[in-house]
Design an enzyme around this catalytic site. Structure first.
Site, PDB file in Angstrom:
ATOM      1  N   SER A   1       0.878  -1.035   0.161  1.00  0.00           N
ATOM      2  CA  SER A   1       0.144  -0.141  -0.081  1.00  0.00           C
ATOM      3  C   SER A   1       1.005   1.350   0.100  1.00  0.00           C
ATOM      4  CB  SER A   1      -0.781   0.048   1.393  1.00  0.00           C
ATOM      5  OG  SER A   1      -1.675  -1.311   1.214  1.00  0.00           O
TER       6      SER A   1
ATOM      7  N   HIS B   1       0.524   4.605   4.105  1.00  0.00           N
ATOM      8  CA  HIS B   1      -0.086   5.305   3.358  1.00  0.00           C
ATOM      9  C   HIS B   1       0.250   6.688   2.973  1.00  0.00           C
ATOM     10  CE1 HIS B   1      -4.069   2.494   3.329  1.00  0.00           C
ATOM     11  NE2 HIS B   1      -3.043   1.766   2.930  1.00  0.00           N
TER      12      HIS B   1
END
Length: 284
Positions: free
Chosen positions: A206, A259
């Site tokens: 991610s 993220h």
């Protein structure tokens, strides 16, 4: 009849054929197992066509080729695109570079191993520092390898689709180097952020995905002629997804630190690369 070259995509071949038409060179596409072969019947124009073909291969996204399709294209053109299954495989392979595909398949192999009875072995080998006994900072690979582990099919599919789509764009249009930097930096630094936020038990690509999102978006904003970009609507979706990760609405653990860290890495590298390209062109 002289073959001047081959292209993997029928649509790209048609764009080049339309461009040659504007130069008064008749070119015919011939679909083969490896793509589309381009054939010129007028031998006196074959050398010029070959020269133009090499220029097209170097930068097929130049404005003049797009304009040629508009000016010289015909709605009556009939081109056999081959079987749909073969087309999908070709699009998958040619839509990405070697680094994109290698990373894609490594993540799939790691996920398969974790779901075929080797989860403990894989986690022990690839997890972050401190996640398992005996994992210390001398095992430097652990700063990156958690990025290769995914703990659910949804997590894997979401990440790999974005990685193939955007990572493939970056690698095929700008080269392997910028993508490799994104992969290594966004696969390590955001992991450190995530470790400080939640500890060592995390995994997934991610952080790298958000890095390629940020990189592609800012390059499209600052250097649209580089040939990559991300619509603002897609960027908005990814930002909303990032924000939702801080809530309980998704009902799943989210690596929010990775993220945010990955997005910042991508934006920073995109800003740097777009600025560097601008300076290089001014110097020239």
């Amino acid at each position: 009849m002289i073959e001047i070259g081959q292209l993997p995509h029928a649509r790209a071949a048609q764009a080049f054929i339309d461009y040659l038409k504007g130069l008064d060179i008749e070119c015919v596409p011939v679909v083969t197992a490896n793509g589309v072969s381009l054939v010129v019947y007028d031998e006196t124009k074959a050398e010029q066509a070959k020269h133009e073909f090499e220029l097209f291969r170097q930068n097929p996204y130049q404005k003049k080729y797009l304009e040629a399709s508009w000016d010289n294209g015909s709605t009556q053109t009939k081109l056999d695109y081959g079987s749909s299954s073969l087309g999908l495989v070709q699009q998958f392979i040619t839509g990405a570079g070697p680094l994109t595909l290698i990373t894609f398949f490594i993540c799939m192999v790691v996920f398969a191993a974790m779901n075929l009875g080797f989860a403990n072995h894989v986690f022990s080998a690839l997890s972050f520092f401190g996640a398992v006994p005996g994992s210390d900072f001398s095992q430097v690979w652990r700063a990156f390898t958690p990025s290769l582990m995914h703990f659910s099919a949804m997590h894997l599919i979401f990440n790999l689709l974005w990685w193939w789509y955007l990572g493939g764009k970056i690698e095929t249009k700008l080269g392997t180097r910028p993508l490799l930097i994104l992969l290594v930096v966004a696969g390590t630094l955001p992991s450190l952020v995530q470790y400080m936020m939640t500890g060592p038990n995390f995994g997934g690509l991610s952080g790298v995905v958000y890095a390629v999102v940020g990189y592609t978006w800012i390059m499209g904003q600052r250097k649209p002629d580089a040939g990559i970009g991300l619509p603002n609507s897609y960027m908005t979706f990814m930002l909303i997804w990032l924000v939702l990760g801080f809530t309980d609405l998704l009902e799943m653990p989210i690596a929010n630190g990775a993220h945010i860290g990955g997005l910042l890495v991508g934006l920073a590298q995109g800003f740097f690369d777009s600025q560097r390209q601008s300076n290089t062109r001014v110097d020239q």
